[in-house]
Design an enzyme around this catalytic site. Structure first.
Site, PDB file in Angstrom:
ATOM      1  CB  CYS A   7       1.592   5.841  -4.054  1.00 58.58           C
ATOM      2  SG  CYS A   7       1.312   4.094  -3.796  1.00 58.58           S
ATOM      3  CB  THR A   8       4.314   4.725  -8.184  1.00 64.82           C
ATOM      4  OG1 THR A   8       4.558   6.124  -8.256  1.00 64.82           O
ATOM      5  CG2 THR A   8       4.685   4.089  -9.510  1.00 64.82           C
ATOM      6  N   GLY A   9       3.125   2.330  -6.797  1.00 67.69           N
ATOM      7  CA  GLY A   9       2.993   0.876  -6.715  1.00 67.69           C
ATOM      8  C   GLY A   9       1.821   0.365  -5.911  1.00 67.69           C
ATOM      9  NE  ARG A  13       5.837   5.511  -0.659  1.00 64.80           N
ATOM     10  CZ  ARG A  13       6.385   6.150  -1.673  1.00 64.80           C
ATOM     11  NH1 ARG A  13       6.982   7.310  -1.467  1.00 64.80           N
ATOM     12  NH2 ARG A  13       6.337   5.660  -2.891  1.00 64.80           N
ATOM     13  CB  SER A  32      -4.916   2.830  -1.275  1.00 69.34           C
ATOM     14  OG  SER A  32      -4.934   1.439  -1.049  1.00 69.34           O
ATOM     15  CG  ASP A 103       8.957   3.314  -1.563  1.00 73.71           C
ATOM     16  OD1 ASP A 103       8.706   2.494  -0.651  1.00 73.71           O
ATOM     17  OD2 ASP A 103       8.717   3.092  -2.760  1.00 73.71           O
TER      18      ASP A 103
END
Length: 138
Positions: A7-9, A13, A32, A103
């Protein structure tokens, strides 16, 4: 089997998905990462996962850069709504799939509403990743 959840951050999630998938089968190699890793976990995500008996507090928020030279069976993106763009993964991967979620860290309103969003998204992640896990077993 080696799986990267992206994901991005990498604070919420993807961390919850990582925790659930690993809990379904400890033999899976689950990691992750984020394209803009925050460097820390979202405390609400840690708490709602602990309510299910899964401790993700020891996870780290890692940059995808450290995984680009590895080979993966699956890379799964978990970004959600139209306001987010899913990161792309340029490493060696057999299967790229997307399982998107809202999110909960963007939820605004009362504390009760924000917590309800974390619980809702957590439960959706558990359900969708269990379906994914069941498909792996076929």
């Amino acid at each position: 089997m080696k799986i990267l959840i992206l994901c991005t951050g990498n604070s919420c999630r993807s961390q919850m998905a990582h925790g659930f998938l690993q809990s379904f089968d400890p033999k899976l190699e689950v990691y992750s990462a984020g394209t803009e890793a925050s460097g820390k976990l979202n405390e609400k995500a840690v708490q709602v996962m602990s309510e299910t008996g899964i401790d993700i507090s020891h996870h780290t928020s890692d940059s995808v850069e450290q995984y680009l030279n590895d080979e993966w069976d699956y890379v799964i993106t978990v970004c959600g709504g139209a306001n987010e763009s899913c990161p792309t993964f340029s490493g060696k991967v057999k299967h790229r799939i997307h399982i998107g979620f809202d999110d909960p860290s963007h939820a605004q309103g009362t504390d009760e509403f924000i917590w309800s969003e974390f619980h809702r998204v957590r439960d959706e992640i558990k359900e969708r990743f269990f379906q994914f896990y069941q498909q792996l077993q076929q």
